[in-house]
Every structure is written in structure tokens, then in C-alpha cells.
Write an enzyme that holds these catalytic residues in place. Sequence first.
Site, PDB file in Angstrom:
ATOM      1  N   SER A 526       1.017  -1.105   0.109  1.00 47.27           N
ATOM      2  CA  SER A 526       0.040   0.066   0.066  1.00 47.27           C
ATOM      3  C   SER A 526       1.019   1.393   0.035  1.00 47.27           C
ATOM      4  O   SER A 526       1.657   1.447  -1.046  1.00 47.27           O
ATOM      5  CB  SER A 526      -1.001  -0.083   1.089  1.00 47.27           C
ATOM      6  OG  SER A 526      -2.089   0.807   1.020  1.00 47.27           O
ATOM      7  N   HIS A 639      -7.452  -5.546  -1.269  1.00 49.49           N
ATOM      8  CA  HIS A 639      -6.499  -4.981  -0.627  1.00 49.49           C
ATOM      9  C   HIS A 639      -6.002  -5.809   0.554  1.00 49.49           C
ATOM     10  O   HIS A 639      -4.834  -5.478   0.915  1.00 49.49           O
ATOM     11  CB  HIS A 639      -6.804  -3.397  -0.542  1.00 49.49           C
ATOM     12  CG  HIS A 639      -5.429  -2.446  -0.232  1.00 49.49           C
ATOM     13  ND1 HIS A 639      -4.873  -2.387  -1.148  1.00 49.49           N
ATOM     14  CD2 HIS A 639      -5.225  -1.912   1.036  1.00 49.49           C
ATOM     15  CE1 HIS A 639      -3.673  -1.317  -0.668  1.00 49.49           C
ATOM     16  NE2 HIS A 639      -3.904  -1.236   0.593  1.00 49.49           N
TER      17      HIS A 639
END
Length: 665
Positions: A526, A639
Site C-alpha cells: 500500500s 487490498h
Amino acid sequence: MSKEKRPIQPEDFIKLSIYSDPQYTHRNAFFYVSTKINDKGKYESHLYKQVLTEEKPTRWTFSGQKNNHPRVSPDGKYLVFQSDRSGTMQIWLMSLAGGEAKQITTFPYGATSPEWSKDGKTILFTARLEADDDIYELKELTKEDKEKIKQEKAEKPLIVNRLKYKSDAQGFHDDKNVHIIRYELEQDSFAQLTSGKLDYYYQDISPDGETLLFAANLNKTADRELYLDLYTLNMKTKEIHKLTNNKGQYYDAHFSPDGKQIVCYGNTFQYDGATLNELIVFDVKTGKERWLSKKWDVQLGDLMIGDTQLGESFTGPVWSNDGSKIFFLGTEHGATHLFETDLTGNRKIVYTDNHHIFSFDYDQNTDSFIMGISTPVNPCNFYHLQDGKVRQITKANEKYVNEVHLSKPEEINFQADDGWDIQGWLLRPYGFQKGKKYPLILEVHGGPHAMYGQTYFHELQLLAAKGYVVLYTNPRGSHGYGQQFVDACRGDYGGKDYTDLMNAVDYVLANYSFIDQDRMGVTGGSYGGFMTNWIVGHTNRFKAAVTQRSISNWLSFYGVSDIGFFFTKWEHGYHLLDDPVKLWNFSPLKYAKNIETPLLILHGELDFRCPIEQGEQLFITLKHLQKEVEFVRFPNANHELSRSGDPNMRIERLNHILRWFKKYI
């Protein structure tokens, strides 16, 4: 290190039981959730009861893949929980005297988060409903119904007419909204308390049962806003009153024992997404508010990063038995602590041991706590705290901890170029020998507003087990060090946050002679993936890099991420059309020609937070430039791949990381 203990392997996280959500019963026992991966490679969670005076817990659920959110009735006679044993997550009720669980709800899209009224006569929960649904006519969907709906969706185009039409957790949104439902036990009847095309989030119900407290954004412009206000609903008159008047977010709200006050977390986005949470108390009658935490400069709640924490974790705030104090968790200097404060803001630590307290429950009858604690060498366990004395209650993962070698982190503290104090940790490799040189891996956390610290982290331990020195730090932008520190990376991605990381590497090279400076790698996910991309575009000191679920181009991120339309402005100060040149200057893709480090790109194909096109752009650019690069796409992964994704894909991901570093370092 004991020679009898073996180094951990990528698949070892499958053996872990992860505890969460402790809930007191009456004085001498508590329920909790244990989540693990079953023989079919699927996540499974069950409810257990642990008596404080007994050594072993008792398992209470056996059916279904997921059983969680246990809540004991005030009289101690019943347990309500949510379970997907029927095929959809629904609310179930069980007598604590024994017997089979009773299914309360049969809603087509499920029901979740049950909570008791103070008199124990009512259960309140939330459910996703369509605008014209009649809750008395709703029936649970069969497998055939679900397959039919899935097929119908596949055969029709998706019509989008709102800004917030997708999210990484939910995927593409539909026309259903979250509403609050009341279930009366004696009458065996339901009542829908909220309605309309907005989402309502249950918070609490007053001790007298007359006032419902919920959070929502009831503005006509809700689709463009991130605000979340607190409201009260008079259960008799149905009158709704707005409690909060500032533009911000307010949540985890609870009535005081006498019902005269409400405590909650909240903030007004003064520093956008980097704003510290505040502890706020409202007077129910006058609406007057007191911000108790204004002078604390501490992040409230748990912002610790790990890769094995599964299940919900309550972090407060919660009232003491007499309403004179409030208990909550706080994130500070690589650890989380249990705090208390009086109603004037005089704060003190109730418990700390430089560990990760990830959850707690408070018993008003005994003025005691059950705390869930994780350490770098112990994934999780529950502890009983009373009168300042702490006692371990559970023995989770005892066999695993006794079988494998886990590296204890060594804390490092150093000053950055401009004098700012930076904290980090170092893991020595398995089988460490004095006089030998070892390769190093720099790990960069996501967020960026999160915190590494004293918790179990499988990926870090795995790298140490494979012979690497592992360095992980909290550069500016991280939580745990006050408002100025966490705000410092905004508008400066790739600036002082980058030099903090390079200063960390310089520090350990200067102070630990066993690190081989010619054999170093870097990885992160991320924001950590963004920073990995940035690092290899600005230095060649690393021999290999693995970028995970990363950001490479802020220009496209603005329009493709589920948070891009506000996060880009939050972190860089500009929307796409405000200043595309400056957003391009913050983009690692701009510096692709400089990349000489062999780069492995890992990305989930269903990642809506940092969409896979971010990885695609970087891969195609580097491949076209004939750089050393490889792209691994994980199907059906969002994610959360590294934390709660498909277990087989999680193992694949770890193996690819190890493969790349072994090949190039």
C-alpha cells in the site's frame, strides 16, 4: 535460541488460532471468538467460554463457517451471536443453560452486530435492506436464489450514478442500505427503527430503553462527504435529534450508566486523514460537549499493523461502573496501552507492558478487565486484570510457540537528518552467529498513518527465519508519536519520510557489524508499496525490491481508487485538476527510467483501494524499458490479501517474496 526449535515456514500461519472480542458473562467467565483456517483452507470462527478459575475453555459453537460477535444478556441467561450456519450471516439466540441455538432472523441479505438493551428484553441489530422491504415478509435466500441473482447481475450492465459506488471491502455497491432493527424476545417480533436510502449505524441504547443512539450522515450531500454524525431517536415519539454540530466523524458512542452522558471517539478532519482521534463527552440534556483529550497528543484506539489479526476488536471507550471514569486503548511509541481518564481529562495508564493490547472488555460488577494481548513472539492470548494484578488466562497457540523459533525485536532509536527522533526495530536471523555477515530486508508499513510495533507479524518473522536481518521503522507520517509527527508526511511523500527510512538503514549499518551493506532488499504494501517504488526510483543501494498492492501514479489513482477522490487531496493537497503536474511529481512512475533494482510487483486483481492498474502501469513501463521486473497477479484478491485473503494465495504471496529475494540478494 533453542536448537530444538525450527524456523517458521510460509504456511505456518495456517496453524494459528486468533482470538478476538472478549465478552464478560457474570463475574467469573467470558466468551470470545477463535478464528483459524480449517482443513479445507477456509476461515472458520467459533465461540468459546473461558471460566477464570479453570484452565481449559469450552467450545460453544460447532456448526457453520463463521460464528462471532457473542453478547451475553444482562441477566446472564442468554447468548446472542451472529452465524452463517444457515448459509447467510444471521442472528442466533442460545440459552446459557444449554440446548440448541435458535435462529432469530431470516433476512435475505443477512443480519449482524446484535446488542442487548439494558433490561435484556430487546435485541438490536443491523441489516441491509432495500427501500421497499417489509421485514415481516423477508425470507432467507436459498443457494438457488443466490445463484440466480449472481447470474442476473452477470447478464446486465452496472449503472453507476453516484460518487461512492464501490469499496475495497464490499466491491460494487447496490441499492441496499444499513438499517437498525429491534427484536422483542417475549413477543418474538421485529420493528424497523430506521428507513430510507441512507445508512444507519447502531451505537447504543439508553439505560431506560427510551433513546436509541446511532451514527449516520443524513445530509442530502452524503454521497460527496465523509462526515458521520451522532443522532438520538426517541423510541416513543420517533423524534430524531442531531447531537453533533461540527463537520467530522463520530463513532463508538456509549451512554453513561445513568444515561445522562454520552462518550465517543471523533475528530473534525483538522489534519484530514492524519487527524488524531479525540475523546468527547456530551451532556444528553443540554448537548454541551467536552473534548477531554485536547492536550493529550495521543492517538486513541489501536493503530498497530499486523498480518494475523482477525475478528473485531473493541478498543473503547467504555464507562466505569459509577460513571466517573472512561477506559480506552491508546497507540503510542510502538505499543498500545489501556488508559483511563476522569471527566476533566486527567489521564493515566491502567496497564502497559510495551505490547499490543488489541481488545478488552470491562466488567462493571468486579471492576476488572479481560485484555487481548499480542507480542512479537506470542500471537495472542487473554489476560485478566484486577486491582493492578495481571494473570494470563488462555494458552492460545502454545504448541506453535514452543515448536518454532521466533525472533525477539531489538528496539532502535535514532535521529533523522533534521533531528527528529525515529523509532524502529531489528530482527536477527534464525541461527544467528557472531562474526557472520547477513543480508538485510527493509520493511515499510502501509497507511501511511499506521504504526509498526510490539505485535506478532508473520511476514517479518518469516524473513528472519530465512536468514535475513529485518529492519522496520515508523517514519514520520506514522501514528504513535503525536499530531505533528503523523501529519508530517502529507504534501511531502517521498521527502522526509524517504530520508527517515534511509537514515534508518544508515543507522543499523553503522551500529550492527553483522549486516552486509551489499546485500539489501526492500518491500512494503500500500503506502509501503508506494515507498518501495519511490525508493528504487531514487537509489540503487538495494539489490532487490518487492512492491505490494502499491501506488505508482497519483494521476490515475484519483479516479480508480475507492478513496482516490478525497485521499489524493488529503495526502498531497491537490485534486487531479488542481495541479496534475505536482501529482505527477509525487508519482513513482515518473522516475521509472531511474530504476535499476530488480522489482517484483505483487497485486490483487480485485483491489479497489490501490487498483491493479497501478501495478500494470509500472510493470508495462519497466518492461518496455527492458528493466528487470516481474508481475504476479492474485485472482479474486482485494487490498486485504496479506491479512485476511485466501490462505492459499497468502502462502503463494509469501513464497514469491522469498523467491525474489533469494534470487537477487
